[in-house]
Design an enzyme around this catalytic site. Structure first.
Site, PDB file in Angstrom:
ATOM      1  N   GLU A 162     -20.942  -8.507   8.195  1.00 48.76           N
ATOM      2  CA  GLU A 162     -19.855  -8.262   8.344  1.00 48.76           C
ATOM      3  C   GLU A 162     -19.474  -8.611   9.767  1.00 48.76           C
ATOM      4  O   GLU A 162     -18.389  -8.637   9.937  1.00 48.76           O
ATOM      5  CB  GLU A 162     -19.215  -6.913   7.196  1.00 48.76           C
ATOM      6  CG  GLU A 162     -17.555  -7.129   7.661  1.00 48.76           C
ATOM      7  CD  GLU A 162     -16.823  -5.581   7.365  1.00 48.76           C
ATOM      8  OE1 GLU A 162     -17.927  -4.500   5.912  1.00 48.76           O
ATOM      9  OE2 GLU A 162     -16.511  -4.978   7.057  1.00 48.76           O
ATOM     10  N   ASP A 197     -19.958   2.495  10.036  1.00 49.73           N
ATOM     11  CA  ASP A 197     -19.893   0.971   9.370  1.00 49.73           C
ATOM     12  C   ASP A 197     -20.036  -0.501   9.799  1.00 49.73           C
ATOM     13  O   ASP A 197     -20.014  -0.947   9.998  1.00 49.73           O
ATOM     14  CB  ASP A 197     -17.733   0.570   8.671  1.00 49.73           C
ATOM     15  CG  ASP A 197     -17.993  -0.150   8.068  1.00 49.73           C
ATOM     16  OD1 ASP A 197     -18.548  -0.192   6.988  1.00 49.73           O
ATOM     17  OD2 ASP A 197     -16.495  -0.489   7.706  1.00 49.73           O
ATOM     18  N   GLU A 240     -10.370   5.042   2.091  1.00 47.53           N
ATOM     19  CA  GLU A 240      -9.466   3.317   2.431  1.00 47.53           C
ATOM     20  C   GLU A 240      -9.036   3.096   1.280  1.00 47.53           C
ATOM     21  O   GLU A 240      -8.238   1.854   0.773  1.00 47.53           O
ATOM     22  CB  GLU A 240     -10.360   1.821   2.732  1.00 47.53           C
ATOM     23  CG  GLU A 240     -11.985   2.179   3.517  1.00 47.53           C
ATOM     24  CD  GLU A 240     -12.639   0.860   3.592  1.00 47.53           C
ATOM     25  OE1 GLU A 240     -12.678   0.581   3.331  1.00 47.53           O
ATOM     26  OE2 GLU A 240     -12.469   1.155   5.215  1.00 47.53           O
TER      27      GLU A 240
HETATM   28  C1  GCV Z   1     -15.755  -3.115   0.394  1.00 52.63           C
HETATM   29  C2  GCV Z   1     -15.428  -2.498   5.465  1.00 52.63           C
HETATM   30  C3  GCV Z   1     -15.283  -2.769   4.931  1.00 52.63           C
HETATM   31  C4  GCV Z   1     -14.696  -2.882   3.763  1.00 52.63           C
HETATM   32  C5  GCV Z   1     -15.697  -2.639   2.567  1.00 52.63           C
HETATM   33  C6  GCV Z   1     -15.830  -1.120   3.584  1.00 52.63           C
HETATM   34  C7  GCV Z   1     -16.470   0.048   2.015  1.00 52.63           C
HETATM   35  O1  GCV Z   1     -14.436  -1.151   5.928  1.00 52.63           O
HETATM   36  O2  GCV Z   1     -14.769  -3.219   5.874  1.00 52.63           O
HETATM   37  O3  GCV Z   1     -14.171  -4.811   3.280  1.00 52.63           O
HETATM   38  O4  GCV Z   1     -14.825  -2.419   1.450  1.00 52.63           O
HETATM   39  O5  GCV Z   1     -15.779  -0.729   4.066  1.00 52.63           O
HETATM   40  O6  GCV Z   1     -17.809   0.164   2.454  1.00 52.63           O
HETATM   41  O7  GCV Z   1     -16.132   0.326   0.807  1.00 52.63           O
END
Ligand code: GCV
Length: 718
Positions: free
Chosen positions: A411, A383, A309
């Site tokens: 989340e 995720d 990411e």
């Molecule tokens: C901390 C997902 C979440 C992100 C998070 C990522 C991760 O994509 O939406 O907010 O980032 O996981 O675990 O690194």
């Protein structure tokens, strides 16, 4: 009449205050007064004197906790300072500090526990009945004390005790996705509890209470900052603050860890590169690590999110994860620090199936990581969805330590508004059979090291803690912090036993309360799966914040950011084909597991659309078509929340008004949102199925256009 009113008011203030005012701050450490007089009598008799052995800060904490807990549960008849040398005594201390005659009572027990384990044993000496709480270390003793207090809190007999327990996993850690500006990524309980601005001089009492709560469930580490890291945390200005927190946590057995931004040598070190094989970079990390250990001699190590990411990583320099992790591992090794290197990686270059990306980046490198590297793997390959099959990396790297990463914060599960008891979900993954060494090779065994004989073991939980007065934004979700801690200690525990224990500690021992509320908790995860993503659907939440449904989203620049990529609904059917006719992600599992997933006859319908694209008329096991079955699942989820509300509404007399109302209001929001999920998803998918809603499914209250028009620019945690 006037007199009567005065009497009533006085009565209410004196007798009902306790029941009406409970903000939840004390979590599961409520230490309620024990109403049952004969039980209280039994406890008082057994605890005529407290006798600490040793004088470390940790032993003093144990004494303070006993004093606090026992005074509160037993009332004024209990005295922690009694000097009655002829009384029944509770003696507590590490083996090294116990008197010889007490050690003799313990036989082989010390060999049966590890460094953090504890023993609680009753014994008689010179006509008196004593209890000893001991361990090989003071921290073990503290864990024993919390567990002893739990016996009283849950009204168990303490007459003939012989409890021997040790944590099965070494690193039991919370990951805070907290930023230096106090926002919390995916945090729904207010702002970060770390007040960076006022640290190091101002030590909020919450830091101690946080440590205390963690120690009480056996959590022994905390990563203070977000995996989307800011390199500033590694500068002296912040390290001084980190040091202050480490000093607070140390006597509770909690080590501090930080996330390391891979490009820190450039951002704060003035170097031109962060290439892990560059001599200056290697030197920079060694010096940085030495600097940290000068301040914090028991610093735990780093967590790294690399090449995921948009985060920097070794691949930016054509190196791999082994190069990156080992370079940092070398810097930490002289101090016994560890690297938790995350396997949550996915790049924009391979869009065939995001679920497949981590495996080839790690599994072929099994055996090449340094001894102090542990690979941190999320429970599933996408995720943190409401339901995911276990990640194929579990069990697949026999020569590499692997740790679990669970998400405690919600989340994708309705934020902290939705009362979802997560240990049920954790248990499902922990008990999943990887078949990597034949039947019975469950994930829990890879984590505790017994499957492949691994030395370094760990479990991480992405924290749901914020500065809300009740810590987690919803008193029911304290159970997820608690339950995570219990499973990190012992990954074989059942969700049922955890719910039972937590309810007793937090609310009441009354079975008229425990039984219905426990059932409500144990069903709550299936409810959220049903009203959000039934039958293996996944990642259909709205963009960015992930709040609410967004199955229609298809305009984001990377294919795998869009819900349409995951559900693949079309005129023929729905679901992601991950079998050999599709992405073949199933080949990453052991053949026995792949076979079950590949075959429509053997796959559990809970995972159906995760692995298969099936037609709208596909016949489910109950004889219904997929469309009808899916619609009915959405309805079932809504009905389950309605029944949670019904249960809770009957609990008013067992719970203080404050927490009762708090939970009640949140459940009502959850109900509204469950209906929103059902209506929005069914209207959207109906465009493809072109079939009517089956009998029993309520008509949507709004149009699809209405649901698609909803925007939440300020949804929390984004
Ligand atoms: C901390 C997902 C979440 C992100 C998070 C990522 C991760 O994509 O939406 O907010 O980032 O996981 O675990 O690194």
């Amino acid at each position: 009449m006037f007199k009567k009113i005065i009497f009533f008011l006085t009565f209410s203030i004196v007798f009902c205050n306790n029941i009406s005012a409970n903000d939840g701050y004390n979590l599961w450490l409520q230490y309620r007064f024990i109403e049952n007089a004969s039980l209280r009598e039994e406890y008082l008799k057994a605890l005529e004197k407290l006798s600490p052995s040793g004088n470390s800060e940790t032993i003093n904490i144990a004494l303070k906790e006993l004093d606090k807990g026992l005074s509160s549960m037993l009332g004024s008849e209990f005295s922690s300072t009694s000097t009655n040398n002829n009384g029944n005594t509770l003696i507590f201390g590490a083996k090294a500090n116990l008197p010889e005659d007490v050690i003799l009572q313990l036989g082989n027990a010390f060999n049966e526990i590890n460094e953090e384990g504890y023993v609680i044993r009753s014994y008689s000496l010179k006509g008196k009945n004593h209890i000893v709480i001991t361990g090989n270390s003071d921290i073990g003793v503290l864990y024993g004390v919390y567990n002893f207090l739990k016996l009283l809190q849950t009204n168990k007999s303490i007459e003939k005790l012989n409890i021997i327990d040790s944590p099965k996993i070494k690193v039991r850690i919370l990951n805070h996705w907290d930023n230096l500006d106090r926002t919390v990524e995916r945090g729904y309980a207010g702002f970060s509890i770390w007040d960076w601005h006022r640290l190091p001089d101002y030590l909020d009492p919450r830091y101690t209470d946080y440590a205390r709560a963690n120690a009480s469930v056996g959590i022994n580490g905390t990563v203070l900052n977000n995996v989307n890291a800011n390199a500033l945390i590694l500068t002296p200005q912040y390290l001084e603050k980190v040091e202050a927190l480490a000093n607070v946590f140390r006597p509770y057995g909690i080590k501090v860890y930080l996330t390391a931004r891979f490009s820190a040598p450039i951002e704060i070190g003035g170097l031109k590169t962060a290439d892990p094989l560059d001599a200056d970079v290697i030197k920079w990390w060694k010096e940085k690590t030495t600097e940290i250990y000068k301040r914090i001699p028991d610093f735990g190590g780093f967590v790294v999110k690399a090449n995921s990411e948009g985060q920097p990583g070794p691949q930016d320099y054509n190196r791999n994860h082994v190069d990156g992790a080992n370079m940092l591992a070398d810097a930490l090794a002289p101090f016994n620090g560890i690297i938790m290197w995350r396997a949550f990686v996915y790049s924009e270059h391979d869009t065939t199936d995001r679920a497949k990306q981590a495996y080839p980046e790690f599994v072929p490198y099994d055996g090449q990581f340094k001894d102090n590297v542990i690979i941190q793997v999320k429970n599933g390959a996408i995720d943190f969805q409401p339901r995911e099959p276990f990640h194929p990396m579990f069990g697949a790297m026999p020569k590499t330590p692997i740790m679990m990463e669970f998400q405690i914060t919600q989340e994708y599960l309705g934020f902290s508004t939705h009362s979802v008891f997560l240990p049920t979900m954790y248990e499902e993954t922990l008990q999943s059979d990887t078949y990597r060494k034949g039947k019975g090779s469950i994930v829990a065994k890879d984590l505790d090291g017994t499957l492949h004989n691994k030395r370094l073991t760990g479990m991480a939980g992405v924290s749901n803690i914020g500065n809300d007065i009740n810590w987690t934004g919803n008193p029911m979700l304290q159970a997820n912090w608690y339950g995570y801690g219990r499973l990190a200690w012992d990954p074989y525990l059942s969700a049922e036993s955890i719910a039972d224990e937590w309810l007793r500690l937090t609310f009441s021992n009354n079975k008229n309360f425990i039984e219905p509320v426990k059932e409500m908790m144990l069903n709550s995860r299936e409810a959220v799966v049903n009203y959000m993503t039934p039958l293996g659907l996944h990642h259909i939440m709205d963009t960015g914040h992930h709040y609410g449904p967004g199955p229609w989203v298809s305009n984001l620049s990377r294919p795998e950011w869009n819900p349409v990529y995951y559900h693949k609904a079309d005129s023929l059917g729905i679901g992601f084909d991950r079998t050999p006719t599709g992405s073949n992600a199933t080949e990453q599992y052991a053949p026995e597991v792949a076979k079950v997933y590949n075959d429509l006859k053997s796959i559990s319908e809970k995972d159906l659309l995760w692995f298969h694209h099936v037609t709208w008329d596909y016949k489910l096991k109950n004889g219904k078509t997929l469309w009808d079955g899916m619609a009915l699942k959405y309805q079932e989820g809504v009905d389950q929340v309605a029944s949670m509300i019904k249960t809770w509404n009957q609990m008013e007399s067992y719970v203080d008004t404050e927490r009762y109302n708090n939970i009640k209001m949140l459940l009502n929001i959850q109900y509204k949102e469950a209906k929103w999920w059902r209506d929005a998803c069914l209207l959207y998918f109906q465009q493809y199925s072109k079939r009517p809603l089956p009998e029993g499914v309520e008509k949507p209250s709004q149009t699809l256009e209405y649901f698609q028009s909803l925007k939440f620019p300020f949804a929390p945690g984004n």
